[in-house]
Design a protein around this motif. Structure first.
Motif, short mmCIF file in Angstrom:
data_model
loop_
_atom_site.label_atom_id
_atom_site.label_comp_id
_atom_site.label_asym_id
_atom_site.label_seq_id
_atom_site.Cartn_x
_atom_site.Cartn_y
_atom_site.Cartn_z
N ALA A 161 3.94 0.93 4.72
CA ALA A 161 4.24 -0.08 5.73
C ALA A 161 2.96 -0.66 6.33
O ALA A 161 2.86 -1.87 6.56
CB ALA A 161 5.11 0.54 6.83
N ALA A 162 1.97 0.20 6.57
CA ALA A 162 0.70 -0.28 7.11
C ALA A 162 -0.01 -1.20 6.13
O ALA A 162 -0.61 -2.21 6.53
CB ALA A 162 -0.19 0.90 7.48
N LEU A 163 0.04 -0.89 4.84
CA LEU A 163 -0.60 -1.74 3.85
C LEU A 163 0.05 -3.12 3.80
O LEU A 163 -0.63 -4.13 3.61
CB LEU A 163 -0.53 -1.07 2.47
CG LEU A 163 -1.39 0.19 2.30
CD1 LEU A 163 -1.17 0.80 0.92
CD2 LEU A 163 -2.87 -0.11 2.53
N LEU A 164 1.37 -3.17 3.97
CA LEU A 164 2.05 -4.46 4.04
C LEU A 164 1.57 -5.26 5.25
O LEU A 164 1.32 -6.47 5.15
CB LEU A 164 3.57 -4.24 4.12
CG LEU A 164 4.43 -5.49 4.30
CD1 LEU A 164 4.22 -6.48 3.16
CD2 LEU A 164 5.90 -5.11 4.44
N VAL A 165 1.41 -4.59 6.38
CA VAL A 165 0.90 -5.25 7.59
C VAL A 165 -0.52 -5.76 7.34
O VAL A 165 -0.86 -6.90 7.70
CB VAL A 165 0.92 -4.27 8.78
CG1 VAL A 165 0.18 -4.87 9.97
CG2 VAL A 165 2.36 -3.94 9.16
N PHE A 166 -1.37 -4.94 6.73
CA PHE A 166 -2.74 -5.36 6.45
C PHE A 166 -2.76 -6.62 5.60
O PHE A 166 -3.54 -7.54 5.85
CB PHE A 166 -3.50 -4.24 5.72
CG PHE A 166 -3.71 -2.99 6.53
CD1 PHE A 166 -3.42 -2.96 7.89
CD2 PHE A 166 -4.17 -1.84 5.93
CE1 PHE A 166 -3.60 -1.81 8.62
CE2 PHE A 166 -4.36 -0.68 6.66
CZ PHE A 166 -4.07 -0.67 8.01
N ALA A 167 -1.90 -6.67 4.57
CA ALA A 167 -1.87 -7.82 3.67
C ALA A 167 -1.49 -9.10 4.42
O ALA A 167 -2.08 -10.16 4.21
CB ALA A 167 -0.89 -7.57 2.53
N LEU A 168 -0.53 -9.00 5.33
CA LEU A 168 -0.10 -10.18 6.09
C LEU A 168 -1.19 -10.65 7.05
O LEU A 168 -1.39 -11.85 7.25
CB LEU A 168 1.18 -9.87 6.86
CG LEU A 168 2.44 -9.64 6.02
CD1 LEU A 168 3.60 -9.16 6.89
CD2 LEU A 168 2.82 -10.93 5.29
N VAL A 169 -1.91 -9.71 7.65
CA VAL A 169 -2.97 -10.08 8.60
C VAL A 169 -4.17 -10.66 7.86
O VAL A 169 -4.79 -11.63 8.32
CB VAL A 169 -3.38 -8.86 9.45
CG1 VAL A 169 -4.55 -9.22 10.36
CG2 VAL A 169 -2.20 -8.39 10.30
N VAL A 170 -4.52 -10.09 6.69
CA VAL A 170 -5.62 -10.64 5.89
C VAL A 170 -5.30 -12.05 5.44
O VAL A 170 -6.18 -12.91 5.34
CB VAL A 170 -5.91 -9.72 4.69
CG1 VAL A 170 -6.85 -10.40 3.70
CG2 VAL A 170 -6.52 -8.41 5.16
N ALA A 171 -4.02 -12.34 5.18
CA ALA A 171 -3.61 -13.67 4.72
C ALA A 171 -3.80 -14.74 5.79
O ALA A 171 -3.78 -15.94 5.48
CB ALA A 171 -2.16 -13.65 4.26
N GLN A 172 -4.01 -14.36 7.05
CA GLN A 172 -4.10 -15.38 8.11
C GLN A 172 -5.32 -16.30 8.01
O GLN A 172 -5.15 -17.48 8.34
CB GLN A 172 -4.04 -14.68 9.47
CG GLN A 172 -2.71 -14.01 9.73
CD GLN A 172 -2.64 -13.33 11.08
OE1 GLN A 172 -3.61 -13.31 11.85
NE2 GLN A 172 -1.49 -12.77 11.41
N PRO A 173 -6.54 -15.97 7.70
CA PRO A 173 -7.12 -14.64 7.52
C PRO A 173 -7.64 -14.10 8.85
O PRO A 173 -8.07 -14.86 9.72
CB PRO A 173 -8.27 -14.90 6.56
CG PRO A 173 -8.73 -16.28 6.89
CD PRO A 173 -7.51 -17.04 7.35
N ASN A 174 -7.63 -12.76 8.97
CA ASN A 174 -8.09 -12.12 10.20
C ASN A 174 -8.58 -10.71 9.88
O ASN A 174 -7.87 -9.72 10.07
CB ASN A 174 -6.93 -12.06 11.22
CG ASN A 174 -7.40 -11.69 12.61
OD1 ASN A 174 -8.54 -11.27 12.80
ND2 ASN A 174 -6.53 -11.81 13.58
N LEU A 175 -9.81 -10.64 9.36
CA LEU A 175 -10.36 -9.36 8.95
C LEU A 175 -10.65 -8.46 10.15
O LEU A 175 -10.49 -7.24 10.06
CB LEU A 175 -11.65 -9.57 8.15
CG LEU A 175 -12.33 -8.29 7.64
CD1 LEU A 175 -11.40 -7.51 6.72
CD2 LEU A 175 -13.64 -8.63 6.93
#
Length: 450
Positions: A161-175
């Motif tokens: 679940a956390a990896l899915l969240v990371f992928a969505l946040v990186v797509a914004q992008p927002n490292l």
């Protein structure tokens, strides 16, 4: 006989509600300092852009008031309510992370699509996700069966679940927010008792992935290159970092005086946000920087003290994780301002300008203060009438002693009337055996690192 505290500080820290008072005091001091410094750092830029010198300050003040309300709400929410709604709220915020990526719904600015804008106010769902991930993750790990401390029970379903969240946040992008979420996940796994070897493997993998992401986008790779070549491109990639160091150097020991910064006159970009620590160093000097560091050091002590003293595994995990996240984010911000880390864009909690971050961080402080009121000694003191001035002023409910989440109290069976001649031996009635539900041996313990 054990000797009591020998100093006044030790005697004060030995009080049942010391942790609660420390959390409230630190939250108030950091918020007030942040409001003052945002006004000082942003006034010039706001005025020269044609607006009011107080516009950004008033916006920050509104969110500080909202955050104070959220702090109070967090103080009143029972643990079982927080845990019951943790997963539904996680799903809602996850949907928000998807919606913010859709053009026309999410607002794009500076090459990123991270915000919902309504009525002139903006909200970052990724900021909400920091709190939600910490709460839901602590609930998951605290809900494990007593006899199941395997690595699988810790990793599944939290890590996917956390990896899915990371992928969505990186797509914004927002490292930068992805890094903060990574700190939260790492803290959950560490305090949740993940084996050290497996934790090290995951940590190294996370660092490698973060480095890879930092080199994939042009602006992020420029920051990394500038960090490793500090003397190059002083008017380009290294301009902001160098101006921050100049500000700190100008402040010396006692600073140039509140409101007297020269860097905020359009010399230091984002002086009110990412680089507000540089303005603190310039105007309040080394002493002012020590005060900020001291407040965060006090918060580390208090948060880990609450975690160590809690018998509820949920409060223990949540307070330790939240402390690690907030302090870790602060150290990264201060680290890149003073030139020890590449610029990431992480804000200084409660101090930097940013409405969503301020309000949500205050809510998290309220959660930690709630955990402080559930320390065993605090519960005993509050339920015996030693509630103190703050609790009486806020009219807070009495904390409930720890009970396993989801435990159902079985109704006691009605006792039949004993007929004559049915009494026990020696004429005494038999009584059902009783069990002390607060016996420490009966409390469900997890493999949680202290």
């Amino acid at each position: 006989m054990t000797q009591g505290p020998k100093t006044r500080i030790g005697a004060w820290l030995a009080r049942p509600l010391a942790s609660f008072h420390l959390v409230v005091t630190i939250a108030v001091m950091l918020t007030v300092l942040g409001l003052v410094m945002v006004l000082s750092a942003s006034g010039v830029e706001q005025y020269t852009s044609g607006g009011s010198a107080y516009s950004l300050f008033f916006q920050q003040l509104i969110f500080a008031v909202l955050g104070s309300v959220l702090f109070y709400v967090a103080l009143r929410i029972p643990a079982h309510t927080i845990r019951r709604f943790s997963f539904p709220v996680f799903v809602v915020v996850l949907i928000m992370l998807v919606l913010v990526l859709i053009p026309g719904i999410g607002t794009a600015a500076q090459g990123a699509r991270r915000w919902f804008t309504v009525g002139g106010f903006s909200l970052q769902p990724s900021e909400l996700m920091k709190v939600v991930l910490a709460i839901w993750g602590a609930h998951l790990l605290a809900s494990r069966r007593t006899d199941d401390n395997s690595a699988r029970s810790i990793l599944i379903p939290l890590v996917p679940a956390a990896l899915l969240v990371f992928a969505l946040v990186v797509a914004q992008p927002n490292l930068s927010t992805t890094i903060a979420l990574g700190i939260i996940l790492g803290a959950l796994l560490w305090f949740g008792g993940l084996p050290l070897k497996l934790f090290g493997t995951i940590a190294v993998t996370g660092v490698v992935l973060a480095g890879t992401l930092a080199l994939t986008a042009g602006y992020r790779s420029d920051r990394v290159k500038s960090f490793f070549n500090p003397s190059d491109d002083l008017q380009g990639g290294n301009y902001q970092a160098k101006q921050a160091l100049y500000s700190l150097a100008d402040g010396k020991i006692f600073g140039v005086g509140l409101g007297q910064s020269a860097a905020k006159w359009n010399y230091l970009p984002n002086a009110h946000n990412d680089f507000i620590f540089a303005i603190i160093g310039e105007e309040l000097g080394f002493v002012g920087c020590l005060v900020v560091l001291g407040l965060f050091a006090g918060f580390v002590y208090t948060g880990l003290r609450i975690a160590a003293r809690s018998i509820d595994p949920f409060w223990r995990l949540l307070s330790a994780t939240a402390t690690t996240w907030i302090v870790g984010q602060a150290m990264i911000n201060i680290g890149y301002v003073i030139g020890l880390l590449p610029v990431t864009g992480l804000q200084l909690p409660l101090v930097s300008a940013g409405g969503s971050s301020l309000a949500i961080t205050l809510f998290m402080f309220g959660i930690i203060a709630n955990a402080a009121r559930h320390e065993p000694e605090a519960i005993a003191a509050l339920r015996s009438g030693q509630d103190g001035k703050i609790s009486r002023l806020l009219r807070l409910p009495l904390p409930v002693p720890y009970q396993a989440f989801g435990a159902v109290r079985r109704a006691a069976p009605q006792r039949r009337k004993e007929q004559p001649g049915q009494a026990g031996q020696n004429g005494r009635r038999r009584q059902a055996p009783t069990r002390n539900t607060q016996d420490p041996q009966d409390i469900r313990e997890r493999g949680i690192r202290r």
